[in-house]
Design a protein around this motif. Structure first.
Motif, PDB file in Angstrom:
ATOM      1  N   GLN A   1      56.807  -0.046  15.348  1.00  0.00           N
ATOM      2  CA  GLN A   1      55.311   0.487  15.315  1.00  0.00           C
ATOM      3  C   GLN A   1      54.970   0.529  13.817  1.00  0.00           C
ATOM      4  O   GLN A   1      53.850   0.313  13.605  1.00  0.00           O
ATOM      5  N   ASN A   2      55.830   1.055  12.977  1.00  0.00           N
ATOM      6  CA  ASN A   2      55.348   1.371  11.719  1.00  0.00           C
ATOM      7  C   ASN A   2      55.748   0.416  10.636  1.00  0.00           C
ATOM      8  O   ASN A   2      55.409   0.589   9.676  1.00  0.00           O
TER       9      ASN A   2
ATOM     10  N   ILE B   1      53.097  -4.263   4.917  1.00  0.00           N
ATOM     11  CA  ILE B   1      51.768  -4.857   4.827  1.00  0.00           C
ATOM     12  C   ILE B   1      51.404  -5.147   3.301  1.00  0.00           C
ATOM     13  O   ILE B   1      51.087  -6.202   2.845  1.00  0.00           O
TER      14      ILE B   1
ATOM     15  N   PHE C   1      54.935  -2.812  10.241  1.00  0.00           N
ATOM     16  CA  PHE C   1      53.773  -3.436   9.850  1.00  0.00           C
ATOM     17  C   PHE C   1      53.253  -2.549   8.753  1.00  0.00           C
ATOM     18  O   PHE C   1      52.714  -3.158   7.743  1.00  0.00           O
ATOM     19  N   TRP C   2      52.999  -1.083   8.927  1.00  0.00           N
ATOM     20  CA  TRP C   2      52.204  -0.591   7.897  1.00  0.00           C
ATOM     21  C   TRP C   2      53.201  -0.306   6.457  1.00  0.00           C
ATOM     22  O   TRP C   2      52.622  -0.309   5.577  1.00  0.00           O
ATOM     23  N   ILE C   3      54.525  -0.482   6.973  1.00  0.00           N
ATOM     24  CA  ILE C   3      55.401  -0.126   5.737  1.00  0.00           C
ATOM     25  C   ILE C   3      55.421  -1.398   5.002  1.00  0.00           C
ATOM     26  O   ILE C   3      55.511  -1.462   3.576  1.00  0.00           O
TER      27      ILE C   3
ATOM     28  N   MET D   1      55.331   5.345   2.387  1.00  0.00           N
ATOM     29  CA  MET D   1      55.103   4.986   3.673  1.00  0.00           C
ATOM     30  C   MET D   1      56.548   5.642   4.466  1.00  0.00           C
ATOM     31  O   MET D   1      56.073   6.357   5.464  1.00  0.00           O
TER      32      MET D   1
ATOM     33  N   TRP E   1      56.391   8.571   7.390  1.00  0.00           N
ATOM     34  CA  TRP E   1      57.158   8.651   8.558  1.00  0.00           C
ATOM     35  C   TRP E   1      58.388   9.405   8.519  1.00  0.00           C
ATOM     36  O   TRP E   1      59.285   8.808   9.217  1.00  0.00           O
TER      37      TRP E   1
ATOM     38  N   TYR F   1      54.322   2.545  -3.096  1.00  0.00           N
ATOM     39  CA  TYR F   1      53.745   2.380  -1.630  1.00  0.00           C
ATOM     40  C   TYR F   1      54.701   2.571  -0.794  1.00  0.00           C
ATOM     41  O   TYR F   1      54.611   3.030   0.321  1.00  0.00           O
TER      42      TYR F   1
END
Length: 152
Positions: free
Chosen positions: A97-98, A104, A100-102, A86, A90, A82
């Protein structure tokens, strides 16, 4: 020329994502108990993994693998996969900004183990799971450290 080098670099991390995803999935499918939900999902789409010759042979040798390999390593590999995905999306650029997504999915996995420890989530707390999650989360950053562009 830089575009080609850049794309090869991104393909490398995407390859890490695919390979770790496949290895984690193979361990799960080949060696884990057939009562897991994934096997009923396979059956629902017409794939009978349980009766395959490869699975029948692999189940016989599963007793020779340590528990961490069978039960914790696949989860760590999926976290690794995952994070690599991510970072690939990116293009190895990390910003406020990213982040969080990396992070979560790894944070949810670790959080669920902690909640299991306190009895707030069904399951059995396993420190080896937490260790595999942490390794899976941090290893991509260690492997790609020199090529990651941090923008904080």
């Amino acid at each position: 020329m830089n575009t080609i080098k850049y794309e090869k670099s991104n393909l490398h991390i995407f390859s890490l994502h695919i390979v770790s995803l496949l290895i984690g999935s193979a361990i799960y499918i080949l060696f884990r108990t057939s009562t897991l939900k994934i096997f009923s999902w396979f059956e629902a789409i017409g794939i009978n993994v349980i009766e395959s010759n490869l699975r029948k042979k692999s189940v016989l040798i599963s007793q020779y693998f340590p528990d961490w390999f069978l039960y914790s390593l696949p989860d760590g590999l999926w976290i690794f996969s995952y994070v690599c995905l991510m970072l690939s999306i990116w293009r190895k650029s990390i910003s406020k900004q990213n982040t969080f997504w990396i992070s979560i999915v790894p944070l949810v996995a670790i959080g669920s183990e902690i909640l299991q420890f306190f009895g707030l989530v069904q399951g059995t707390f396993d420190m080896v799971d937490v260790l595999c999650y942490l390794i899976g989360f941090f290893l991509p950053f260690l492997i790609l450290n020199k090529s990651i562009n941090y923008k904080f």
